[in-house]
Design a protein around this motif. Structure first.
Motif, PDB file in Angstrom:
ATOM      1  N   HIS A   1      36.218  40.809  35.493  1.00  0.00           N
ATOM      2  CA  HIS A   1      37.112  39.650  35.471  1.00  0.00           C
ATOM      3  C   HIS A   1      36.675  38.644  36.513  1.00  0.00           C
ATOM      4  O   HIS A   1      36.174  39.020  37.552  1.00  0.00           O
ATOM      5  N   PRO A   2      36.927  37.339  36.238  1.00  0.00           N
ATOM      6  CA  PRO A   2      36.604  36.347  37.265  1.00  0.00           C
ATOM      7  C   PRO A   2      37.632  36.369  38.389  1.00  0.00           C
ATOM      8  O   PRO A   2      38.802  36.611  38.134  1.00  0.00           O
ATOM      9  N   VAL A   3      37.194  36.153  39.591  1.00  0.00           N
ATOM     10  CA  VAL A   3      38.118  35.967  40.706  1.00  0.00           C
ATOM     11  C   VAL A   3      37.618  34.802  41.533  1.00  0.00           C
ATOM     12  O   VAL A   3      36.455  34.440  41.451  1.00  0.00           O
ATOM     13  N   SER A   4      38.495  34.233  42.339  1.00  0.00           N
ATOM     14  CA  SER A   4      38.087  33.040  43.065  1.00  0.00           C
ATOM     15  C   SER A   4      37.265  33.388  44.302  1.00  0.00           C
ATOM     16  O   SER A   4      36.434  32.623  44.718  1.00  0.00           O
TER      17      SER A   4
ATOM     18  N   GLN B   1      37.688  29.295  31.731  1.00  0.00           N
ATOM     19  CA  GLN B   1      38.175  29.070  33.098  1.00  0.00           C
ATOM     20  C   GLN B   1      39.490  28.276  33.068  1.00  0.00           C
ATOM     21  O   GLN B   1      40.462  28.641  33.722  1.00  0.00           O
TER      22      GLN B   1
ATOM     23  N   ALA C   1      39.553  40.077  45.346  1.00  0.00           N
ATOM     24  CA  ALA C   1      38.966  41.013  44.374  1.00  0.00           C
ATOM     25  C   ALA C   1      39.097  42.434  44.892  1.00  0.00           C
ATOM     26  O   ALA C   1      39.461  43.352  44.153  1.00  0.00           O
TER      27      ALA C   1
END
Lengths: 219, 282
Positions: free
Chosen positions: A11-14, A109, A19
């Motif tokens: 999954h994307p995280v900032s 996004q 994370a």
């Protein structure tokens, strides 16, 4: 270290620090709900929704940071409770295959930010609000539906039904129906209409605008 | 002489009266303004405690008296359905009043509303009017969106010169999305002479702030030696950071780079990536 921990979640995280935190939470959840099977346990799904609601309450209730920052923290926590790829692809329908990889990445996004903003507002957690589980039942061969009601102090209560699917060792929300209307289905027809009238770039601009408003002013 | 003394006495009394009146008016205005500020702050504290009905009750009378901040915040409550039933038409009404008083945030939110087209169709022409005002007042996120709209040609003819102009203004203010887009514009030479050194400069500024796609594009420039000295360790370092944020192209590049590099170099890039922190501008 955190990179290795995080990669299996896909999954994307900032950034890396959240994370790590979320990987720990996800690991705890896996332990809590045991191993996955093809069908999703309605009881397990109900516990999962209750847990997300509790997270929203404890995060929004703290007074260490501004409301805007607390709402952003809730969205980051929620990110891992939603199958954003699955929802994003479903909502785009047949257009998914027609767009370039770069447009697809931009869409995913922007859609993730939008969906987290929309869905997390249905989990409650603001002062005087409470989320209660009304019931849970199997849906189709794979999913469970968790029926909830949010009671709000200054507005009518909201009935929200969460469609949850066990993916690997994790529960994932794949849709929410508010007052019986599926968000994913509504968004699918809405997005198709924007693409028809203004092209895919028009949809990207509209999605960006939905999550880019200026917050309340302190002075 | 007497007359003149009399006249100067009158003048002095009139002057005193004028000063007194001025002081009284100022006092009254200051009291009114400090009361307004206190009421506004009451609303703000309620809002922060997520007591939205309390915030609504504090801000609504001020908004009706013409307080732009209260008008703007009331618009937020209506837009998000906080403390009141959601009502986008009311949100627009209050934001329009605040925007007419020159409040840039209200101009931006009006533009966002017309762009978003929630529950209807986006109105790009109306959005452009408000975006131009907010961008002209220097708001980076409006400048960025205006750059995008000119680049897409939505509600207007496609105009890359204006797109570059607004994107550059936002990028210089530190908007990472604008920095990434400016990097792409320089890389592709879209409406501007291609310049890979400038592309690397803008990709790097966005990448340092944690922009995933900028990190991925910067990685590619290092791998190919475009606009920068070729360096696989740097290429892997930036690809790792982008991949960690779920950037698919970077995930593939990490695998390719790992296969072609010495283990010691791979380890160096991984160590740097593990301790890296985003540095937001401003």
């Amino acid at each position: 270290m955190s990179i290795i921990l995080f990669r299996p979640l896909q999954h994307p995280v900032s950034n890396i620090r959240p994370a790590l935190r979320i990987a720990v939470v996800a690991a705890a959840l896996c332990g809590l709900f045991g191993s996955a099977s093809a069908a999703t346990s309605p009881q397990g799904a109900a516990q999962f929704i209750q847990w997300l609601g509790d997270q929203a309450i404890s995060t929004l209730g703290s007074t260490n940071s501004s409301l805007e920052q607390r709402e952003a923290s809730v969205r980051e926590l929620m990110r891992h409770g939603f199958d954003l790829q699955f929802i994003g692809r479903f909502v785009l329908g047949r257009h998914w295959r027609k767009v370039t990889p770069d447009q697809r990445a931009q869409y995913q996004q922007l859609f993730a930010s939008y969906i987290l903003q929309t869905y997390s507002s249905h989990l409650g957690g603001y002062s005087g609000e409470s989320l209660s589980i009304k019931g849970a039942k199997p849906a189709g061969s794979k999913d469970a539906i968790v029926q909830t009601r949010i009671v709000r102090p200054s507005a009518p209560p909201i009935d929200a039904d969460w469609r949850v699917r066990a993916q690997g060792n994790q529960y994932m929300i794949i849709d929410v129906a508010v007052e019986g209307v599926s968000m994913a289905v509504t968004q699918r027809s809405e997005f198709a209409s924007v693409i028809k009238n203004h092209g895919f770039d028009g949809l990207l601009a509209a999605l960006r605008a939905r999550t880019d408003k200026m917050p309340a002013s302190a002075h | 002489m007497v007359g003149s003394n009399h006249s100067s006495g009158m003048k002095a009394r009139r002057a005193k009266a004028a000063v007194l009146a001025f002081v009284l008016v100022c006092g009254a205005l200051t009291t009114a303004s400090s009361t307004a500020n206190a009421d506004f702050d009451t609303g703000w504290h309620a809002y922060q405690k997520t007591d939205f009905a309390g915030a609504f009750n504090a801000w609504q009378p001020l908004a009706r008296q013409g307080d732009a901040r209260a008008q703007f915040n009331l618009g937020i409550l209506y837009d998000q359905g906080k403390g009141v039933a959601r009502d986008p038409a009311q949100a627009i009404h209050w934001w329009r009043l605040a925007a007419e008083q020159g409040m840039t945030a209200a101009e931006h939110n009006l533009a966002s509303h017309f762009l978003a087209g929630e529950g209807g169709d986006p109105d790009f022409e109306e959005a452009l009017t408000w975006l131009k005002r907010a961008a002209g007042h220097g708001l980076a996120r409006s400048q960025y969106t205006l750059g995008k709209i000119f680049g897409y040609g939505l509600g207007t003819t496609r105009d890359m010169k204006s797109a570059v102009n607004w994107m550059r203004k936002a990028a210089e203010q530190g908007h990472k999305g604008a920095q990434y887009n400016l990097g792409k514009i320089f890389r592709d030479g879209d409406g501007i002479s291609p310049n890979m050194v400038a592309a690397v400069y803008w990709f790097r500024r966005a990448a340092n702030q944690g922009h995933a796609r900028a990190q991925s594009r910067l990685s590619t420039r290092y791998e190919r030696g475009e606009g920068v000295q070729a360096d696989n360790i740097q290429a892997l370092f930036w690809a790792l950071l982008a991949a960690d944020q779920g950037e698919q192209l970077a995930v593939e590049n990490v695998a390719t780079l790992r296969r072609s590099m010495e283990p010691a170099d791979v380890e160096l890039a991984e160590r740097r990536a593990a301790t890296w922190k985003a540095k937001p501008e401003g």
